[in-house]
Design a protein around this motif. Sequence first.
Motif, PDB file in Angstrom:
ATOM      1  N   GLU A  44      -0.575   7.903  41.279  1.00 24.07           N
ATOM      2  CA  GLU A  44       0.369   6.945  40.795  1.00 24.07           C
ATOM      3  C   GLU A  44       1.116   6.984  39.398  1.00 24.07           C
ATOM      4  O   GLU A  44       2.323   6.791  39.372  1.00 24.07           O
ATOM      5  CB  GLU A  44       0.034   5.543  41.418  1.00 24.07           C
ATOM      6  N   ARG A  47       3.417   9.565  39.257  1.00 23.39           N
ATOM      7  CA  ARG A  47       4.830   9.405  39.705  1.00 23.39           C
ATOM      8  C   ARG A  47       5.664   8.405  38.796  1.00 23.39           C
ATOM      9  O   ARG A  47       6.865   8.460  38.733  1.00 23.39           O
ATOM     10  CB  ARG A  47       4.591   8.742  41.083  1.00 23.39           C
ATOM     11  N   GLN A  48       4.836   7.305  38.285  1.00 22.67           N
ATOM     12  CA  GLN A  48       5.342   6.228  37.645  1.00 22.67           C
ATOM     13  C   GLN A  48       6.212   6.736  36.300  1.00 22.67           C
ATOM     14  O   GLN A  48       7.329   6.577  35.846  1.00 22.67           O
ATOM     15  CB  GLN A  48       4.518   5.156  37.152  1.00 22.67           C
ATOM     16  N   LYS A  50       6.881   9.990  35.793  1.00 23.22           N
ATOM     17  CA  LYS A  50       8.081  10.858  36.074  1.00 23.22           C
ATOM     18  C   LYS A  50       9.144  10.103  36.410  1.00 23.22           C
ATOM     19  O   LYS A  50      10.413  10.644  36.064  1.00 23.22           O
ATOM     20  CB  LYS A  50       7.435  11.826  37.310  1.00 23.22           C
ATOM     21  N   GLN A  51       9.116   9.107  37.273  1.00 25.83           N
ATOM     22  CA  GLN A  51      10.138   8.279  37.571  1.00 25.83           C
ATOM     23  C   GLN A  51      11.051   7.723  36.358  1.00 25.83           C
ATOM     24  O   GLN A  51      12.234   7.535  36.309  1.00 25.83           O
ATOM     25  CB  GLN A  51       9.774   6.783  38.318  1.00 25.83           C
ATOM     26  N   ARG A  52      10.324   7.326  35.209  1.00 20.63           N
ATOM     27  CA  ARG A  52      11.071   7.016  34.002  1.00 20.63           C
ATOM     28  C   ARG A  52      11.567   7.996  33.257  1.00 20.63           C
ATOM     29  O   ARG A  52      12.309   7.992  32.277  1.00 20.63           O
ATOM     30  CB  ARG A  52      10.042   6.544  33.218  1.00 20.63           C
TER      31      ARG A  52
END
Length: 233
Positions: A44, A47-48, A50-52
């Motif tokens: 997770e 993913r976090q 990467k999302q930023r």
Amino acid sequence: MAQDVIIACDFSSGRETLEFLDRFEGRKPFVKIGMELFYAEGPEIVRQIKQRGHKIFLDLKLHDIPNTVRKAMRVLSRLDVDMTNVHAAGTVEMMQAALEGLTREDGTRPLLIAVTQLTSTSEERMQKELLINAGMEETIAQYADNTRRAGLDGVVCSPLEAALVKGRCGRQFMAITPGIRFADAQKDDQVRITTPQRAREIGSDFIVVGRPITAAADPVAAYARCVREFLNE
Ligand code: C5P
């Protein structure tokens, strides 16, 4: 992929890591996530981050039988990281399996690099404990060559070894180099170190920088200095 500065986010929690990354409002740094953070927070956190909008080097150093590594890499390929790694000591067959597992159905994949000999392993220990009778440089050059033959993109090595690796494997073969310190800073526990500017001159493609940025009074300024010196921007 172009040259870049990778920040080693050696924090033990996701909260600490995200708070650190919150400081960077302009250019989004390429981030290295290692075992400590990954084992603490799981996929997770990848993913976090990467999302930023950060690029990610997932530094898990896989080393197991080829079949296990292939399957583990298949799982990691879904995380959409930009770079990940294995131990070259796992053999050419294991590295080929890693590459197969990491390659998605559409043919795309993250960069895959290999660790040659950890910089914490001295030549004496390598010879006495591991019974590798060759010298350190010869071992690193051989492991780099195995990595190239397996089809991987490059190796992690000391910046001082980048020229050796390029000489053996060609200029396109990437050298990803930790052990970076500013000219006016302390060495910490690193031994074979050099400055961002010198790393560029020797041929590093990516420098991995931890404490000179994460422990700086002003991490954003320290990162900007690294980028300026390494990329000559
Ligand atoms: O804080 P520092 O700049 O020394 O951090 C360097 C990073 O590179 C750390 O995450 C360390 O584990 C990693 N590394 C290293 N030497 C290697 C391989 C990885 O310092 N040979």
